[in-house]
Design a protein around this motif. Structure first.
Motif, mmCIF file in Angstrom:
data_model
loop_
_atom_site.group_PDB
_atom_site.id
_atom_site.type_symbol
_atom_site.label_atom_id
_atom_site.label_comp_id
_atom_site.label_asym_id
_atom_site.label_seq_id
_atom_site.Cartn_x
_atom_site.Cartn_y
_atom_site.Cartn_z
ATOM 1 N N ILE A 1 6.137 -3.849 3.559
ATOM 2 C CA ILE A 1 6.029 -2.762 2.583
ATOM 3 C C ILE A 1 4.746 -2.837 1.765
ATOM 4 O O ILE A 1 4.208 -1.833 1.334
ATOM 5 C CB ILE A 1 7.241 -2.803 1.624
ATOM 6 N N TYR A 2 4.206 -4.026 1.586
ATOM 7 C CA TYR A 2 3.176 -4.243 0.588
ATOM 8 C C TYR A 2 2.128 -5.223 1.091
ATOM 9 O O TYR A 2 2.462 -6.238 1.688
ATOM 10 C CB TYR A 2 3.880 -4.804 -0.660
ATOM 11 N N LYS A 3 0.859 -4.920 0.836
ATOM 12 C CA LYS A 3 -0.233 -5.837 1.152
ATOM 13 C C LYS A 3 -1.131 -5.934 -0.065
ATOM 14 O O LYS A 3 -1.444 -4.933 -0.704
ATOM 15 C CB LYS A 3 -1.043 -5.342 2.354
ATOM 16 N N SER A 4 -1.533 -7.139 -0.368
ATOM 17 C CA SER A 4 -2.380 -7.356 -1.530
ATOM 18 C C SER A 4 -3.330 -8.508 -1.253
ATOM 19 O O SER A 4 -2.958 -9.483 -0.601
ATOM 20 C CB SER A 4 -1.512 -7.678 -2.752
ATOM 21 N N GLN A 5 -4.541 -8.376 -1.738
ATOM 22 C CA GLN A 5 -5.511 -9.461 -1.682
ATOM 23 C C GLN A 5 -6.133 -9.577 -3.062
ATOM 24 O O GLN A 5 -6.541 -8.582 -3.650
ATOM 25 C CB GLN A 5 -6.603 -9.178 -0.656
ATOM 26 N N ARG A 6 -6.200 -10.810 -3.572
ATOM 27 C CA ARG A 6 -6.769 -11.044 -4.895
ATOM 28 C C ARG A 6 -7.761 -12.193 -4.829
ATOM 29 O O ARG A 6 -7.462 -13.245 -4.273
ATOM 30 C CB ARG A 6 -5.671 -11.392 -5.902
ATOM 31 N N GLN B 1 -4.636 -3.472 -3.373
ATOM 32 C CA GLN B 1 -3.240 -3.485 -2.959
ATOM 33 C C GLN B 1 -2.943 -2.190 -2.230
ATOM 34 O O GLN B 1 -3.512 -1.143 -2.524
ATOM 35 C CB GLN B 1 -2.294 -3.722 -4.120
ATOM 36 N N LYS B 2 -2.065 -2.297 -1.265
ATOM 37 C CA LYS B 2 -1.712 -1.173 -0.411
ATOM 38 C C LYS B 2 -0.223 -1.204 -0.165
ATOM 39 O O LYS B 2 0.316 -2.212 0.278
ATOM 40 C CB LYS B 2 -2.461 -1.287 0.919
ATOM 41 N N MET B 3 0.431 -0.123 -0.507
ATOM 42 C CA MET B 3 1.849 0.028 -0.204
ATOM 43 C C MET B 3 1.974 1.010 0.954
ATOM 44 O O MET B 3 1.148 1.912 1.112
ATOM 45 C CB MET B 3 2.620 0.529 -1.419
ATOM 46 N N THR B 4 3.009 0.844 1.753
ATOM 47 C CA THR B 4 3.243 1.736 2.880
ATOM 48 C C THR B 4 3.293 3.175 2.388
ATOM 49 O O THR B 4 3.899 3.472 1.352
ATOM 50 C CB THR B 4 4.574 1.368 3.571
ATOM 51 N N LEU B 5 2.625 4.056 3.095
ATOM 52 C CA LEU B 5 2.555 5.489 2.795
ATOM 53 C C LEU B 5 1.851 5.798 1.482
ATOM 54 O O LEU B 5 2.003 6.881 0.927
ATOM 55 C CB LEU B 5 3.951 6.121 2.798
ATOM 56 N N GLN B 6 1.072 4.852 0.963
ATOM 57 C CA GLN B 6 0.296 5.048 -0.258
ATOM 58 C C GLN B 6 -1.169 4.726 0.033
ATOM 59 O O GLN B 6 -1.483 3.997 0.967
ATOM 60 C CB GLN B 6 0.791 4.111 -1.371
ATOM 61 N N ASP B 7 -2.051 5.261 -0.787
ATOM 62 C CA ASP B 7 -3.464 4.926 -0.659
ATOM 63 C C ASP B 7 -3.712 3.509 -1.169
ATOM 64 O O ASP B 7 -3.001 3.016 -2.042
ATOM 65 C CB ASP B 7 -4.327 5.898 -1.472
ATOM 66 N N GLU B 8 -4.747 2.899 -0.644
ATOM 67 C CA GLU B 8 -5.156 1.587 -1.123
ATOM 68 C C GLU B 8 -5.773 1.745 -2.513
ATOM 69 O O GLU B 8 -6.514 2.689 -2.772
ATOM 70 C CB GLU B 8 -6.191 1.010 -0.157
ATOM 71 N N VAL B 9 -5.451 0.833 -3.406
ATOM 72 C CA VAL B 9 -5.952 0.886 -4.774
ATOM 73 C C VAL B 9 -6.679 -0.421 -5.072
ATOM 74 O O VAL B 9 -6.170 -1.502 -4.790
ATOM 75 C CB VAL B 9 -4.799 1.082 -5.785
ATOM 76 N N SER B 10 -7.863 -0.306 -5.648
ATOM 77 C CA SER B 10 -8.579 -1.501 -6.067
ATOM 78 C C SER B 10 -8.353 -1.730 -7.557
ATOM 79 O O SER B 10 -8.073 -0.791 -8.305
ATOM 80 C CB SER B 10 -10.069 -1.376 -5.769
ATOM 81 N N PHE B 11 -8.460 -2.979 -7.965
ATOM 82 C CA PHE B 11 -8.257 -3.313 -9.370
ATOM 83 C C PHE B 11 -9.127 -4.509 -9.739
ATOM 84 O O PHE B 11 -9.557 -5.269 -8.887
ATOM 85 C CB PHE B 11 -6.785 -3.624 -9.661
ATOM 86 N N SER B 12 -9.377 -4.636 -11.019
ATOM 87 C CA SER B 12 -10.081 -5.813 -11.519
ATOM 88 C C SER B 12 -9.680 -6.067 -12.959
ATOM 89 O O SER B 12 -9.355 -5.138 -13.706
ATOM 90 C CB SER B 12 -11.603 -5.650 -11.412
#
Length: 191
Positions: A143-148, A172-183
């Motif tokens: 469901i979820y992918k994240s890299q930090r 971070q990327k959730m299924t059926l959602q756009d990838e979002v970057s954060f800092s």
């Protein structure tokens, strides 16, 4: 009757949380973070933080108490590789930093199941004289992918190594959602 009591006991014991054991093979990040909680509260350090999530930006200046420091720095406990399941899974290499007078101790793994892909310690003459920690932490599930990418910055204040800032950058990327970057960039001020 005895069987149901026995089964109830087994169920009760199996539902209790088991504390994660640590080993003394790699660097103790969790111990360092716990030490920093105490130092930062004792010194009444303040925190200036800028968080960017997608197109939203939030700035905050706070004077954290001990529980706030714990919550603030808890994510860095995730980069601790000093756990039994990772014994012998990380290769260790020391190199000289091309851009400074620091030594870099790098822990890397090829194990796909390891969430911490690498951990780097930047230090002067010995690891106790730490100046920076860098790590990459990844979480992948259906469901979820994240890299930090996490970075902790330290300085020597009156012969104590103390945290003076940190950064967290990732996606971070959730299924059926756009990838979002954060800092998140945080500076710690010591009065």
């Amino acid at each position: 009757m005895r069987i149901s009591v026995f089964l109830s006991f087994i169920l009760l014991v199996s539902c209790q949380s088991v504390e994660q054991k640590v080993i003394d093979e790699y660097f103790d990040v969790t111990g360092l973070i716990h030490e920093q909680f105490q130092l930062l509260e004792l010194k009444r350090a303040t925190l200036s933080k800028v968080a960017i999530f997608g197109s939203d930006t939030v700035k905050a200046d706070i004077v954290p108490d001990s529980s706030q420091w714990k919550n603030e720095l808890r994510i860095f406990e995730r980069i601790d590789i000093n756990k039994p399941q990772w014994r012998g899974q990380y290769q260790i290499e020391d190199t000289e930093d091309r851009f400074s007078n620091l030594t870099i101790r790098t822990f890397t793994t090829t194990n796909d199941e390891a969430e911490v892909k690498y951990l780097r310690l930047y230090f002067l003459d010995h690891v106790a004289d730490l100046r920076k920690i860098e790590a990459r932490w990844q979480e992948n599930n259906p469901i979820y992918k994240s890299q930090r990418d996490l970075t902790l910055h330290f300085e020597d204040i009156n012969d104590s190594i103390i945290l003076n800032g940190y950064e967290i950058k990732g996606i971070q990327k959730m299924t059926l959602q756009d990838e979002v970057s954060f800092s998140i960039n945080a500076g710690i001020n010591h009065p």
